[in-house]
Scaffold this active site. Structure first.
Site, PDB file in Angstrom:
ATOM      1  CE  LYS A  62       6.427  17.638   4.041  1.00 37.06           C
ATOM      2  NZ  LYS A  62       6.928  16.987   2.801  1.00 37.06           N
ATOM      3  CE  LYS A  66       9.786  19.961   4.885  1.00 40.66           C
ATOM      4  NZ  LYS A  66      10.362  19.073   3.865  1.00 40.66           N
ATOM      5  CD  GLU A  75       4.728  18.043   0.467  1.00 37.23           C
ATOM      6  OE1 GLU A  75       5.782  18.685   0.296  1.00 37.23           O
ATOM      7  OE2 GLU A  75       4.627  17.091   1.253  1.00 37.23           O
TER       8      GLU A  75
END
Length: 312
Positions: free
Chosen positions: A104, A106, A263
């Site tokens: 993931k 950001k 996550e």
């Protein structure tokens, strides 16, 4: 954390003192009456209750939530430094150790052009990996419509909360226009907000978090409401330690499906975790701890060392 501690000490603990610990529904109602919102505090107290009852009866906490369906989930790692060369090296290390192959990224720290250039470098350097992006509420609807097609071209699998949390109508419009699934996170805390998001089509996916739902049973209800509206489920985290990760996994393991995995890498970023290592990361998965209660034991030395007796 000062407000969480204060809420527990002043409102939540006195409200449940003397109650029967096995009355989970009753205790949830009592906690709800004792304080409005304060979901982090409520989730902490309820997690401790499930753990205590499970350990007392020598059964996993998941048994009180319907029983375990899953033993492990593929686990996502966040890349958030903004230094693309460092992130590539970090991700390659995760791949080499078979820890993570889903990342993931950001976004939202910099202008979209710079964020997209960084993401393109990551995608090129890490072939075969899956990428999720978290825009962290940084875009307007116009920016989202302009830049989300570029995310699709890069093969991004999921886009998290591109718009501000209070713009659910805008998120619904963006979701309808997007070729990539959109996840709502900060925009949906309460069950009513989840239902509204589902009715509007504001996101195809819901991020589940105890700090949003305020308890294990409430989070399972949140999942059911999302599924009733056709939304898929994602195991979100707020960088919890091993205790918080174990509480989430107790719920996640009982869901029929957790479509996007989880996550929960929080224990891995601590120098020393709050538990004794019962949560295992292996072969790109996080494995749900076995054993009674939440399946973890406190690292008493660390808890003692980190405790404060005087609060400013």
């Amino acid at each position: 954390m000062e407000s969480i501690l204060s809420c527990i000490q002043v409102y939540l603990a006195p409200a449940i003192r003397g109650e029967t610990a096995t009355k989970f529904e009753q205790l949830s109602l009592v906690l709800s009456r004792a304080a409005s919102r304060n979901n982090s505090a409520k989730a902490a107290v309820e997690s401790a209750i499930y753990d205590a009852v499970g350990k007392s009866f020598d059964v996993p906490a998941s048994q009180f939530l319907g029983g375990r369906v899953h033993d492990s989930f593929e686990v996502i790692w966040a890349l958030a430094s903004g230094d693309v060369d460092q992130e590539i090296e970090e991700a390659r290390g995760k791949l080499a150790r078979r820890e993570h192959r889903r990342f993931k990224v950001k976004l939202g720290f910099k202008p979209p052009q710079e964020d997209l250039a960084r993401l393109a470098r990551l995608v090129e350097a890490l072939p075969g990996c899956e990428f999720i992006v978290d825009v962290n509420q940084a875009w307007t609807p116009a920016k989202a419509q302009r830049w989300m097609p570029a995310l699709a071209e890069l093969g991004v699998a999921l886009i998290e909360q591109p718009l501000p949390a209070d713009d659910m109508d805008g998120l619904a419009h963006v979701t309808k226009c997007s070729r990539v699934p959109v996840m709502i996170d900060e925009g949906a805390f309460s069950n009513a907000e989840i239902a509204r998001a589902g009715q509007l089509g504001a996101g195809n996916v819901l991020s589940l978090k105890l700090v949003k739902s305020g308890g294990l049973m409430h989070m399972k209800r949140a999942a059911a409401i999302a599924r009733a509206h056709g939304m898929e489920l994602y195991g979100g985290c707020l960088l919890e330690s091993g205790v918080g990760a174990a509480a989430h996994l107790a719920v996640f393991s009982t869901l029929p499906e957790l479509h996007w995995g989880t996550e929960h890498f929080g224990p891995k970023i601590l120098v020393t975790d709050t538990t004794l290592g019962e949560i295992v990361y292996h072969d790109f998965n996080i494995h749900c701890p076995g054993g009674a209660g939440l399946g973890v034991s406190l690292n008493d030395d660390l808890v003692r060392d980190c405790s404060r007796t005087v609060w400013a």
